[in-house]
Enzyme design. Sequence first.
Site, mmCIF file in Angstrom:
data_model
loop_
_atom_site.group_PDB
_atom_site.id
_atom_site.type_symbol
_atom_site.label_atom_id
_atom_site.label_comp_id
_atom_site.label_asym_id
_atom_site.label_seq_id
_atom_site.Cartn_x
_atom_site.Cartn_y
_atom_site.Cartn_z
ATOM 1 N N CYS A 112 0.820 -1.212 0.000
ATOM 2 C CA CYS A 112 0.000 0.000 0.000
ATOM 3 C C CYS A 112 0.859 1.270 0.000
ATOM 4 O O CYS A 112 2.022 1.242 0.391
ATOM 5 C CB CYS A 112 -0.930 0.078 1.201
ATOM 6 S SG CYS A 112 -1.796 -1.462 1.532
ATOM 7 N N ARG A 119 2.699 0.597 -5.525
ATOM 8 C CA ARG A 119 2.681 -0.140 -4.252
ATOM 9 C C ARG A 119 1.406 -0.958 -4.067
ATOM 10 O O ARG A 119 1.211 -1.588 -3.030
ATOM 11 C CB ARG A 119 2.818 0.846 -3.077
ATOM 12 C CG ARG A 119 4.050 1.713 -3.155
ATOM 13 C CD ARG A 119 4.045 2.739 -2.052
ATOM 14 N NE ARG A 119 4.408 2.150 -0.783
ATOM 15 C CZ ARG A 119 5.645 2.065 -0.314
ATOM 16 N NH1 ARG A 119 6.646 2.527 -1.023
ATOM 17 N NH2 ARG A 119 5.885 1.517 0.855
ATOM 18 N N TRP A 141 -2.840 -2.689 -1.600
ATOM 19 C CA TRP A 141 -2.571 -4.051 -2.050
ATOM 20 C C TRP A 141 -3.091 -4.927 -0.924
ATOM 21 O O TRP A 141 -2.586 -4.868 0.198
ATOM 22 C CB TRP A 141 -1.079 -4.279 -2.276
ATOM 23 C CG TRP A 141 -0.791 -5.641 -2.833
ATOM 24 C CD1 TRP A 141 -0.876 -6.015 -4.144
ATOM 25 C CD2 TRP A 141 -0.372 -6.800 -2.109
ATOM 26 N NE1 TRP A 141 -0.545 -7.334 -4.268
ATOM 27 C CE2 TRP A 141 -0.234 -7.851 -3.033
ATOM 28 C CE3 TRP A 141 -0.129 -7.062 -0.762
ATOM 29 C CZ2 TRP A 141 0.159 -9.132 -2.673
ATOM 30 C CZ3 TRP A 141 0.265 -8.336 -0.384
ATOM 31 C CH2 TRP A 141 0.405 -9.358 -1.350
ATOM 32 N N ASN A 156 0.039 1.417 5.882
ATOM 33 C CA ASN A 156 0.879 0.566 5.042
ATOM 34 C C ASN A 156 1.630 -0.362 5.993
ATOM 35 O O ASN A 156 2.372 0.110 6.852
ATOM 36 C CB ASN A 156 1.843 1.443 4.239
ATOM 37 C CG ASN A 156 2.974 0.661 3.578
ATOM 38 O OD1 ASN A 156 4.045 1.185 3.373
ATOM 39 N ND2 ASN A 156 2.755 -0.588 3.243
ATOM 40 N N GLY A 157 1.406 -1.668 5.849
ATOM 41 C CA GLY A 157 2.088 -2.621 6.725
ATOM 42 C C GLY A 157 1.150 -3.744 7.137
ATOM 43 O O GLY A 157 0.073 -3.913 6.547
ATOM 44 N N GLU A 214 13.221 -16.483 -15.568
ATOM 45 C CA GLU A 214 12.675 -15.148 -15.843
ATOM 46 C C GLU A 214 11.575 -15.220 -16.921
ATOM 47 O O GLU A 214 10.539 -14.558 -16.805
ATOM 48 C CB GLU A 214 13.813 -14.204 -16.266
ATOM 49 C CG GLU A 214 13.407 -12.798 -16.650
ATOM 50 C CD GLU A 214 12.713 -12.003 -15.534
ATOM 51 O OE1 GLU A 214 12.672 -12.464 -14.395
ATOM 52 O OE2 GLU A 214 12.183 -10.923 -15.859
ATOM 53 N N LYS A 256 7.739 -14.037 -16.285
ATOM 54 C CA LYS A 256 7.069 -13.022 -17.110
ATOM 55 C C LYS A 256 5.731 -13.569 -17.610
ATOM 56 O O LYS A 256 4.724 -12.880 -17.571
ATOM 57 C CB LYS A 256 7.918 -12.616 -18.326
ATOM 58 C CG LYS A 256 9.123 -11.762 -18.056
ATOM 59 C CD LYS A 256 8.842 -10.344 -17.627
ATOM 60 C CE LYS A 256 8.734 -10.226 -16.155
ATOM 61 N NZ LYS A 256 9.866 -9.907 -15.370
ATOM 62 N N GLU A 293 3.118 -13.883 -14.636
ATOM 63 C CA GLU A 293 2.562 -12.650 -14.082
ATOM 64 C C GLU A 293 1.723 -11.873 -15.086
ATOM 65 O O GLU A 293 0.779 -11.199 -14.713
ATOM 66 C CB GLU A 293 3.609 -11.763 -13.398
ATOM 67 C CG GLU A 293 4.788 -11.354 -14.173
ATOM 68 C CD GLU A 293 5.785 -10.513 -13.340
ATOM 69 O OE1 GLU A 293 5.474 -10.108 -12.225
ATOM 70 O OE2 GLU A 293 6.878 -10.269 -13.859
ATOM 71 N N HIS A 305 14.496 -35.571 -14.311
ATOM 72 C CA HIS A 305 14.361 -35.970 -12.904
ATOM 73 C C HIS A 305 12.951 -35.699 -12.380
ATOM 74 O O HIS A 305 12.739 -35.637 -11.178
ATOM 75 C CB HIS A 305 15.402 -35.235 -12.054
ATOM 76 C CG HIS A 305 16.802 -35.585 -12.454
ATOM 77 N ND1 HIS A 305 17.379 -36.792 -12.133
ATOM 78 C CD2 HIS A 305 17.695 -34.925 -13.231
ATOM 79 C CE1 HIS A 305 18.595 -36.832 -12.656
ATOM 80 N NE2 HIS A 305 18.802 -35.711 -13.331
ATOM 81 N N LYS A 359 3.951 -3.254 -8.036
ATOM 82 C CA LYS A 359 5.304 -3.044 -8.549
ATOM 83 C C LYS A 359 6.325 -3.200 -7.429
ATOM 84 O O LYS A 359 7.418 -3.698 -7.631
ATOM 85 C CB LYS A 359 5.395 -1.646 -9.168
ATOM 86 C CG LYS A 359 6.723 -1.310 -9.786
ATOM 87 C CD LYS A 359 6.908 -2.048 -11.088
ATOM 88 C CE LYS A 359 8.269 -1.850 -11.704
ATOM 89 N NZ LYS A 359 8.606 -2.958 -12.616
#
Length: 606
Positions: free
Chosen positions: A2, A27, A74, A100-101, A479, A483, A486, A502, A601
């Site tokens: 947040c 955020r 968030w 925020n927290g 990566e 990508k 998400e 394996h 982000k």
Amino acid sequence: MCGIVGYIGDRDLTSILLVGLERLSYRGYDSAGIAVISDGELSCWKKPGKIHALNEALKNMIIQGQVGIGHTRWATHGEPNEVNAHPQLSQSRRVAVVHNGIIENYLELKSKLKKEGHIFLSQTDTEIIVHLIERYLQDDLESAVELAAKDLVGSLAIAVVAEADPDKIVVYKKGSPLVIGVGKGENYIASDVNAIISHTKNIIYLDDGELAIIEKNNYTIKRNGKIINKEIQTVKWDAVISDKNGYEHYMLKEIYEQAIVVRKLISKYLQNNKVHFKSLKLDKEELAKIKRFIIQACGTSWHSGLLGKYLIEKYTRIPTEVDISSEFRYRDIITEGNKIVVAISQSGETADTLACIREAKSKFFKVLSFVNVKGSSIDRESDGVIYTHSGPEIGVASTKNYVAQLVSLYLFMVHLGILKWTLDEEKVDVMLNNLRRLPEQIDKILQQTDHIKKIAKKYAKSKEFIFVGRGVNYPTALEGALKLKELSYIHAAGYPAGELKHGPIALIDENLPVVCIAPQSETYDKMISNIQEIRARKGKTIVIATEGDENIKEYADDILYIPLCPEDLTPILAVIPLQLLAYYIALELNCDVDQPRNLAKSVTVE
Ligand code: AGP
């Protein structure tokens, strides 16, 4: 996570809060809201969804007032709906808080307050903060906030306004970031400087345990009830207004900026074929004595760290470990020897990475960070910093900053190699010349966009994907998979290609696309064997190969070529078609590529 913002003064309060929230939406963007005190009366507006929804709701309203707070969320506790959006109000609706927290003991406090007759409307941990404040509110708001803060366990940056004490905003910080912006006849608070930098550059960074009373013409900072003086810092950078520059999305723009970013890093850090890091702050002797690196980072930045390990160990022979920050913090790390903890972070605000820095410093490690955002918490708390200079990255999925991190790590490795005498001048010349060719090579890859679009269309309906690579391109596989996950919400996993047999090979059938990263390298033949094993089980292979590799046509359903470069640099080129593949698959599926669901982000909670 947040973001919080607040303003007290005579200017257009609503627009200051809304613009601030827009700038803090990195955020979190699950909901947004503001609370304003006008003529001693508290009013609150909030909406689920992105800031845009709140903007729309307020667009025809005239909101008067000189004191206000805002929040972009968030979701941690409770789904992202209007009731759970902040500001959270007290039972009387006369006190409002943005937070925020995470409050770790909120259930315990909630049940205690319920026994006293408090009625809760939301599922948030934040609601208990505002109930507590109201419970303690007798004389002034700051005393009530101070008392409430003593009851709270966890991380919090809060801003509070109350009808009973209408001419102030009271803020308190423990764990989550909070700054005061000092103006003339007006003051601001925010989770980060960028939310308010277009109004003031005079900033006070609050430390944990500090409470501040923000008034129109004054501010007071207290610690344990005592007034303290804190230095006002003047930030040296300007507001960076980022627009899409004609691109459909920020992400696409950022993918296309990658050649420019690499050029910028080369011109910043290379002078007369020597690597110079002005902001490194760790002297050469100190660096040359390092016997061990421990890299810690999250997500894409962790993938950069994995490549960092390959490069540092191969060229400088310094043992290097790589940890995911949330794991590093809870393992019993060996602290002996001459060692450095390296943090890698685009935002510089990732809570786990920041917590590890603090942990590392408490154990007398020096901390060197690779950071993009100047003035961020990680930037300020590290002993030395190498900026990745990729400019503002707005798309939630990291693209250009990943490439910037890889290039910065490469240059750092060269710098170390020279200091440690593991690289000679001739070798360095060759390495740097190859690096200089990258921007042109990146642009060449970007010319294949139409081809990548076609491949994206062909595979967009697939239920899952596998990405495989070896050596320096194992991180590329991770990566590429991240990508795709998400952006398109398709399940994807990255593996070292040798690991397939394996276990993961059991997943392969005619419906599974496997992205194989197989440029010219020491392990090329091994990759070909792995690709054959996939084909033998009817898996579909999308292969990233080096231009001129005709042989690969025999094994690939689809090919994406990258220009020839030394193996160590292939991750920088190979990731670009993977970013575009994920982007175009997400577009095929109508996903929000710049702000995918459930993400933020910057992940500012642990
Ligand atoms: C990248 O696409 C992700 N959004 C995410 O994994 C990100 O890299 C991670 O949260 C770390 O962020 P940082 O670099 O800002 O610390």
